[in-house]
Write a protein that holds these residues in place. Structure first.
Motif, PDB file in Angstrom:
ATOM      1  N   GLU A  11       6.151 -47.634  -8.448  1.00 39.33           N
ATOM      2  CA  GLU A  11       7.310 -46.749  -8.309  1.00 39.33           C
ATOM      3  C   GLU A  11       7.131 -45.642  -7.278  1.00 39.33           C
ATOM      4  OE1 GLU A  11      10.143 -46.070 -11.547  1.00 39.33           O
ATOM      5  OE2 GLU A  11       8.426 -46.413 -12.873  1.00 39.33           O
ATOM      6  N   ILE A  12       5.899 -45.198  -7.066  1.00 42.48           N
ATOM      7  CA  ILE A  12       5.697 -44.138  -6.070  1.00 42.48           C
ATOM      8  C   ILE A  12       5.968 -44.649  -4.656  1.00 42.48           C
ATOM      9  CG2 ILE A  12       3.953 -42.639  -5.008  1.00 42.48           C
ATOM     10  CD1 ILE A  12       2.851 -42.168  -7.856  1.00 42.48           C
ATOM     11  N   PRO A  13       5.336 -45.738  -4.213  1.00 45.60           N
ATOM     12  CA  PRO A  13       5.686 -46.241  -2.879  1.00 45.60           C
ATOM     13  C   PRO A  13       7.130 -46.735  -2.800  1.00 45.60           C
ATOM     14  CG  PRO A  13       4.178 -47.763  -3.989  1.00 45.60           C
ATOM     15  CD  PRO A  13       4.215 -46.517  -4.805  1.00 45.60           C
ATOM     16  N   VAL A  14       7.669 -47.264  -3.902  1.00 45.40           N
ATOM     17  CA  VAL A  14       9.054 -47.734  -3.924  1.00 45.40           C
ATOM     18  C   VAL A  14      10.016 -46.589  -3.593  1.00 45.40           C
ATOM     19  CG1 VAL A  14      10.884 -48.317  -5.573  1.00 45.40           C
ATOM     20  CG2 VAL A  14       8.895 -49.788  -5.362  1.00 45.40           C
ATOM     21  N   VAL A  24      16.438 -38.084  -6.429  1.00 46.44           N
ATOM     22  CA  VAL A  24      17.631 -38.518  -5.703  1.00 46.44           C
ATOM     23  C   VAL A  24      17.828 -37.683  -4.437  1.00 46.44           C
ATOM     24  CG1 VAL A  24      20.141 -38.739  -5.786  1.00 46.44           C
ATOM     25  CG2 VAL A  24      18.773 -39.427  -7.751  1.00 46.44           C
ATOM     26  N   THR A  25      17.623 -36.380  -4.546  1.00 49.90           N
ATOM     27  CA  THR A  25      17.755 -35.493  -3.383  1.00 49.90           C
ATOM     28  C   THR A  25      16.773 -35.897  -2.288  1.00 49.90           C
ATOM     29  OG1 THR A  25      18.499 -33.627  -4.741  1.00 49.90           O
ATOM     30  CG2 THR A  25      17.579 -33.103  -2.582  1.00 49.90           C
ATOM     31  N   ALA A  26      15.548 -36.217  -2.695  1.00 51.59           N
ATOM     32  CA  ALA A  26      14.522 -36.609  -1.722  1.00 51.59           C
ATOM     33  C   ALA A  26      14.873 -37.943  -1.072  1.00 51.59           C
ATOM     34  CB  ALA A  26      13.164 -36.690  -2.403  1.00 51.59           C
ATOM     35  N   ILE A  27      15.352 -38.893  -1.860  1.00 51.16           N
ATOM     36  CA  ILE A  27      15.746 -40.193  -1.312  1.00 51.16           C
ATOM     37  C   ILE A  27      16.932 -40.030  -0.356  1.00 51.16           C
ATOM     38  CG2 ILE A  27      16.779 -42.430  -1.897  1.00 51.16           C
ATOM     39  CD1 ILE A  27      15.044 -42.431  -4.426  1.00 51.16           C
ATOM     40  N   ALA A  28      17.891 -39.201  -0.756  1.00 47.87           N
ATOM     41  CA  ALA A  28      19.070 -38.963   0.084  1.00 47.87           C
ATOM     42  C   ALA A  28      18.701 -38.299   1.413  1.00 47.87           C
ATOM     43  CB  ALA A  28      20.081 -38.103  -0.668  1.00 47.87           C
ATOM     44  N   SER A  29      17.650 -37.493   1.398  1.00 49.38           N
ATOM     45  CA  SER A  29      17.227 -36.788   2.622  1.00 49.38           C
ATOM     46  C   SER A  29      16.637 -37.735   3.660  1.00 49.38           C
ATOM     47  CB  SER A  29      16.195 -35.713   2.279  1.00 49.38           C
ATOM     48  OG  SER A  29      14.924 -36.296   2.013  1.00 49.38           O
ATOM     49  N   GLY A  30      16.227 -38.927   3.193  1.00 54.30           N
ATOM     50  CA  GLY A  30      15.624 -39.885   4.101  1.00 54.30           C
ATOM     51  C   GLY A  30      14.150 -39.640   4.352  1.00 54.30           C
ATOM     52  N   SER A  31      13.568 -38.673   3.627  1.00 58.72           N
ATOM     53  CA  SER A  31      12.155 -38.341   3.824  1.00 58.72           C
ATOM     54  C   SER A  31      11.284 -39.178   2.895  1.00 58.72           C
ATOM     55  CB  SER A  31      11.903 -36.858   3.563  1.00 58.72           C
ATOM     56  OG  SER A  31      10.511 -36.585   3.513  1.00 58.72           O
ATOM     57  N   GLU A  32      10.511 -40.075   3.472  1.00 56.01           N
ATOM     58  CA  GLU A  32       9.614 -40.900   2.674  1.00 56.01           C
ATOM     59  C   GLU A  32       8.601 -40.043   1.930  1.00 56.01           C
ATOM     60  OE1 GLU A  32       6.664 -44.796   3.263  1.00 56.01           O
ATOM     61  OE2 GLU A  32       7.559 -43.797   5.001  1.00 56.01           O
ATOM     62  N   ALA A  33       8.046 -39.037   2.619  1.00 54.28           N
ATOM     63  CA  ALA A  33       7.032 -38.172   2.009  1.00 54.28           C
ATOM     64  C   ALA A  33       7.604 -37.384   0.834  1.00 54.28           C
ATOM     65  CB  ALA A  33       6.458 -37.213   3.048  1.00 54.28           C
ATOM     66  N   ASP A  34       8.820 -36.860   0.991  1.00 53.93           N
ATOM     67  CA  ASP A  34       9.440 -36.073  -0.085  1.00 53.93           C
ATOM     68  C   ASP A  34       9.747 -36.952  -1.296  1.00 53.93           C
ATOM     69  OD1 ASP A  34       9.272 -33.845   1.489  1.00 53.93           O
ATOM     70  OD2 ASP A  34      11.428 -33.725   1.921  1.00 53.93           O
ATOM     71  N   ALA A  35      10.211 -38.185  -1.037  1.00 53.96           N
ATOM     72  CA  ALA A  35      10.528 -39.092  -2.142  1.00 53.96           C
ATOM     73  C   ALA A  35       9.264 -39.480  -2.894  1.00 53.96           C
ATOM     74  CB  ALA A  35      11.239 -40.343  -1.613  1.00 53.96           C
ATOM     75  N   ALA A  82       6.543 -37.692  -3.110  1.00 53.16           N
ATOM     76  CA  ALA A  82       6.097 -36.493  -3.838  1.00 53.16           C
ATOM     77  C   ALA A  82       6.925 -36.276  -5.103  1.00 53.16           C
ATOM     78  CB  ALA A  82       6.185 -35.266  -2.936  1.00 53.16           C
ATOM     79  N   ALA A  83       8.241 -36.490  -5.017  1.00 49.76           N
ATOM     80  CA  ALA A  83       9.121 -36.276  -6.168  1.00 49.76           C
ATOM     81  C   ALA A  83       8.834 -37.284  -7.276  1.00 49.76           C
ATOM     82  CB  ALA A  83      10.584 -36.367  -5.734  1.00 49.76           C
ATOM     83  N   MET A  84       8.625 -38.544  -6.894  1.00 48.87           N
ATOM     84  CA  MET A  84       8.318 -39.555  -7.911  1.00 48.87           C
ATOM     85  C   MET A  84       6.934 -39.327  -8.501  1.00 48.87           C
ATOM     86  SD  MET A  84       9.419 -42.127  -9.668  1.00 48.87           S
ATOM     87  CE  MET A  84      10.784 -42.949  -8.800  1.00 48.87           C
ATOM     88  N   THR A  85       5.985 -38.922  -7.674  1.00 46.69           N
ATOM     89  CA  THR A  85       4.631 -38.632  -8.169  1.00 46.69           C
ATOM     90  C   THR A  85       4.673 -37.523  -9.209  1.00 46.69           C
ATOM     91  OG1 THR A  85       3.612 -39.286  -6.070  1.00 46.69           O
ATOM     92  CG2 THR A  85       2.310 -37.877  -7.523  1.00 46.69           C
ATOM     93  N   SER A  86       5.409 -36.454  -8.901  1.00 44.72           N
ATOM     94  CA  SER A  86       5.529 -35.332  -9.833  1.00 44.72           C
ATOM     95  C   SER A  86       6.175 -35.777 -11.145  1.00 44.72           C
ATOM     96  CB  SER A  86       6.362 -34.218  -9.187  1.00 44.72           C
ATOM     97  OG  SER A  86       6.566 -33.150 -10.087  1.00 44.72           O
ATOM     98  N   ASN A 138      -0.323 -29.014 -13.782  1.00 42.93           N
ATOM     99  CA  ASN A 138       1.029 -28.895 -13.250  1.00 42.93           C
ATOM    100  C   ASN A 138       1.069 -27.829 -12.167  1.00 42.93           C
ATOM    101  OD1 ASN A 138       1.971 -30.821 -15.055  1.00 42.93           O
ATOM    102  ND2 ASN A 138       2.341 -29.299 -16.648  1.00 42.93           N
ATOM    103  N   LYS A 139       1.333 -28.265 -10.947  1.00 45.68           N
ATOM    104  CA  LYS A 139       1.317 -27.335  -9.820  1.00 45.68           C
ATOM    105  C   LYS A 139       2.560 -26.461  -9.788  1.00 45.68           C
ATOM    106  CE  LYS A 139      -0.756 -31.184  -7.294  1.00 45.68           C
ATOM    107  NZ  LYS A 139      -0.277 -32.198  -8.201  1.00 45.68           N
ATOM    108  N   ASP A 140       3.652 -26.959 -10.376  1.00 47.08           N
ATOM    109  CA  ASP A 140       4.924 -26.227 -10.265  1.00 47.08           C
ATOM    110  C   ASP A 140       5.361 -25.607 -11.586  1.00 47.08           C
ATOM    111  OD1 ASP A 140       5.279 -28.653 -11.438  1.00 47.08           O
ATOM    112  OD2 ASP A 140       7.175 -29.117 -10.462  1.00 47.08           O
ATOM    113  N   ASP A 141       4.481 -25.591 -12.574  1.00 52.98           N
ATOM    114  CA  ASP A 141       4.841 -24.998 -13.884  1.00 52.98           C
ATOM    115  C   ASP A 141       4.259 -23.594 -14.009  1.00 52.98           C
ATOM    116  OD1 ASP A 141       6.092 -27.312 -14.398  1.00 52.98           O
ATOM    117  OD2 ASP A 141       4.625 -28.075 -15.842  1.00 52.98           O
TER     118      ASP A 141
END
Length: 223
Positions: A90-93, A181-192, A194-198, A220-223
């Motif tokens: 799912e992360i690379p997907v 979804v926001t990351a996928i919509a942005s077209g950024s592979e790296a952001d997508a 990162a979002a799925m990894t989190s 948790n880096k963002d908590d």
């Protein structure tokens, strides 16, 4: 369901129901806790997922351990099996989906997160959750990924329902899904990626907290 499961889990861990003993019937537990048999059934499934009991058809539910296993089973697959596959698929997907998704894919993902935000029924939410992850796999442009997620769909649904009922994951999952979804919509592979990894790390941490209170698998880096 949470109260019934917590009570039975505590009783088993304290030795009130020793290993090998049969738990009271669904109807007896329903009367004791003043809940429906369906609620009792869900609680018993939770005990089984934790590795505390085993259900024998026509005989009842029997205690098999005094503490939860570190690797619960959901349907056919263990949590460890699921997380290992999800990390590698799912992360690379998500990254592929970011660069290959169509407008229709984005519309469907947006529609799904909207429905999940509004959904109050746990069973319906779990079904939408499964469809959400399958849609991302399909948006990758590689049909094999969709087949892989379909194969583990039932186990993912069982795990998701378990986490929602014991780990209060729904609200947090909704937020994480929107970030994906926001990351996928942005077209950024790296952001997508990162979002799925989190998202997967938070899911794994939630399960670890239920099985071993006070422990987390990831910091948790963002908590």
């Amino acid at each position: 369901m949470e109260a019934v499961l917590a009570h039975l889990r505590g009783a088993i861990e304290r030795g009130e129901y020793p290993v090998g003993q049969k738990l009271p019937s669904e109807s007896a537990l329903g009367k004791e806790f003043e809940v429906s048999r369906s609620v009792v059934r869900e609680a018993l499934r939770g005990l089984q997922a934790l590795g505390l009991t085993v259900s024998k058809t026509g005989k009842g539910t029997f205690v098999t351990a005094t503490g939860p296993v570190e690797n619960p089973t959901f349907g056919t697959y263990s949590a460890r099996d699921l997380f290992e596959v999800r990390r590698h698929v799912e992360i690379p997907v998500a990254g592929y989906a970011a660069v290959r998704r169509s407008t229709d894919d984005l519309d469907l993902l947006g529609h799904l997160v909207e429905r999940m935000d509004l959904e109050t029924d746990n069973t319906a939410w779990v079904a939408l959750d499964s469809l959400f992850h399958i849609t991302i796999a399909q948006a990758s442009g590689n049909p094999v990924f969709g087949k892989v997620i379909e194969e583990i769909r039932d186990a993912l649904a069982r795990q998701s329902s378990f986490l929602n009922q014991l780990g209060d994951r729904r609200t947090r999952s909704n937020t994480e899904h929107r970030e994906i979804v926001t990351a996928i919509a942005s077209g950024s592979e790296a952001d997508a990626i990162a979002a799925m990894t989190s998202h997967l790390e938070h899911v794994e941490d939630a399960l670890t907290t239920i099985v071993r209170p006070g422990h987390t698998t990831h910091q948790n880096k963002d908590d």
